[in-house]
Design a protein around this motif. Structure first.
Motif, PDB file in Angstrom:
ATOM      1  N   LEU A 270      57.756  38.038  29.352  1.00 15.86           N
ATOM      2  CA  LEU A 270      57.436  38.367  30.697  1.00 15.86           C
ATOM      3  C   LEU A 270      56.763  39.637  30.781  1.00 15.86           C
ATOM      4  CD1 LEU A 270      61.111  37.801  31.861  1.00 15.86           C
ATOM      5  CD2 LEU A 270      59.277  36.374  32.492  1.00 15.86           C
ATOM      6  N   SER A 271      55.613  39.724  31.762  1.00 14.91           N
ATOM      7  CA  SER A 271      55.094  40.945  31.995  1.00 14.91           C
ATOM      8  C   SER A 271      55.815  41.732  33.199  1.00 14.91           C
ATOM      9  CB  SER A 271      53.514  40.691  32.307  1.00 14.91           C
ATOM     10  OG  SER A 271      53.634  39.736  33.205  1.00 14.91           O
ATOM     11  N   SER A 272      55.538  42.831  33.125  1.00 16.49           N
ATOM     12  CA  SER A 272      56.267  43.798  34.289  1.00 16.49           C
ATOM     13  C   SER A 272      55.248  43.477  35.515  1.00 16.49           C
ATOM     14  CB  SER A 272      56.126  44.989  34.054  1.00 16.49           C
ATOM     15  OG  SER A 272      54.806  45.645  33.657  1.00 16.49           O
ATOM     16  N   SER A 273      55.537  43.533  36.525  1.00 19.26           N
ATOM     17  CA  SER A 273      55.054  43.424  37.818  1.00 19.26           C
ATOM     18  C   SER A 273      54.275  44.687  38.305  1.00 19.26           C
ATOM     19  CB  SER A 273      55.858  42.805  39.080  1.00 19.26           C
ATOM     20  OG  SER A 273      56.723  43.923  39.324  1.00 19.26           O
ATOM     21  N   SER A 274      52.879  44.507  38.840  1.00 20.70           N
ATOM     22  CA  SER A 274      52.289  45.496  39.113  1.00 20.70           C
ATOM     23  C   SER A 274      52.739  46.257  40.288  1.00 20.70           C
ATOM     24  CB  SER A 274      50.948  45.286  39.363  1.00 20.70           C
ATOM     25  OG  SER A 274      50.569  44.204  40.305  1.00 20.70           O
ATOM     26  N   VAL A 275      53.093  47.771  40.342  1.00 21.26           N
ATOM     27  CA  VAL A 275      53.562  48.328  41.329  1.00 21.26           C
ATOM     28  C   VAL A 275      52.758  49.583  41.893  1.00 21.26           C
ATOM     29  CG1 VAL A 275      55.500  49.884  42.153  1.00 21.26           C
ATOM     30  CG2 VAL A 275      55.797  47.917  40.645  1.00 21.26           C
ATOM     31  N   SER A 276      52.386  49.498  43.300  1.00 22.19           N
ATOM     32  CA  SER A 276      51.365  50.601  43.494  1.00 22.19           C
ATOM     33  C   SER A 276      51.995  51.557  44.574  1.00 22.19           C
ATOM     34  CB  SER A 276      50.147  49.949  44.028  1.00 22.19           C
ATOM     35  OG  SER A 276      50.396  49.145  45.148  1.00 22.19           O
TER      36      SER A 276
ATOM     37  N   SER B 188      51.929  44.974  44.222  1.00 22.03           N
ATOM     38  CA  SER B 188      50.591  44.849  44.552  1.00 22.03           C
ATOM     39  C   SER B 188      50.486  43.531  45.208  1.00 22.03           C
ATOM     40  CB  SER B 188      49.747  45.205  43.460  1.00 22.03           C
ATOM     41  OG  SER B 188      49.782  46.433  42.948  1.00 22.03           O
ATOM     42  N   HIS B 189      49.471  43.325  45.967  1.00 23.21           N
ATOM     43  CA  HIS B 189      48.902  42.212  46.917  1.00 23.21           C
ATOM     44  C   HIS B 189      50.053  41.677  47.521  1.00 23.21           C
ATOM     45  CE1 HIS B 189      45.302  42.431  44.292  1.00 23.21           C
ATOM     46  NE2 HIS B 189      46.175  42.518  43.305  1.00 23.21           N
ATOM     47  N   TYR B 190      51.082  42.514  47.805  1.00 24.03           N
ATOM     48  CA  TYR B 190      52.003  41.941  49.197  1.00 24.03           C
ATOM     49  C   TYR B 190      52.133  42.737  50.259  1.00 24.03           C
ATOM     50  CZ  TYR B 190      54.517  39.002  45.674  1.00 24.03           C
ATOM     51  OH  TYR B 190      54.787  38.089  44.689  1.00 24.03           O
ATOM     52  N   ILE B 191      52.445  41.928  51.202  1.00 25.37           N
ATOM     53  CA  ILE B 191      52.573  42.785  52.647  1.00 25.37           C
ATOM     54  C   ILE B 191      53.935  43.328  52.727  1.00 25.37           C
ATOM     55  CG2 ILE B 191      52.543  42.255  55.087  1.00 25.37           C
ATOM     56  CD1 ILE B 191      50.982  39.649  54.679  1.00 25.37           C
ATOM     57  N   SER B 192      53.769  44.693  53.239  1.00 19.47           N
ATOM     58  CA  SER B 192      55.116  45.567  53.382  1.00 19.47           C
ATOM     59  C   SER B 192      55.936  44.758  54.534  1.00 19.47           C
ATOM     60  CB  SER B 192      54.531  46.807  53.965  1.00 19.47           C
ATOM     61  OG  SER B 192      54.151  46.821  55.091  1.00 19.47           O
ATOM     62  N   PRO B 193      57.179  45.195  54.455  1.00 22.35           N
ATOM     63  CA  PRO B 193      58.000  44.538  55.557  1.00 22.35           C
ATOM     64  C   PRO B 193      57.514  44.880  56.896  1.00 22.35           C
ATOM     65  CG  PRO B 193      59.247  45.811  53.707  1.00 22.35           C
ATOM     66  CD  PRO B 193      57.936  46.033  53.252  1.00 22.35           C
ATOM     67  N   ASP B 194      56.859  46.074  57.250  1.00 19.89           N
ATOM     68  CA  ASP B 194      56.273  46.459  58.399  1.00 19.89           C
ATOM     69  C   ASP B 194      55.157  45.475  58.841  1.00 19.89           C
ATOM     70  OD1 ASP B 194      58.417  48.312  58.426  1.00 19.89           O
ATOM     71  OD2 ASP B 194      56.951  49.910  58.074  1.00 19.89           O
TER      72      ASP B 194
END
Length: 55
Positions: free
Chosen positions: A22-28, A39-45
């Motif tokens: 498993l690779s760790s998910s990228s966080v920005s 990364s590449h995800y829409i924020s809850p807002d």
């Protein structure tokens, strides 16, 4: 029926499976929300790349 001629050693078995991990998910850091997000995800807002895309 095909039968292995020799037992597969532990080192050979582990070497074959080195890419199966498993690779760790990228966080920005999101400067608008002031928190970290995936990364590449829409924020809850509804923001993506600093723009409002939903709502």
């Amino acid at each position: 029926m095909a039968v292995p001629k020799r037992k597969t050693s532990k080192s050979a078995k582990h070497a074959r499976r080195t890419h199966k991990k498993l690779s760790s998910s990228s966080v920005s850091y999101d400067s608008i929300l002031g928190e970290y997000k995936r990364s590449h995800y829409i924020s809850p807002d509804g923001y993506y790349k600093g723009r409002k895309v939903i709502g």
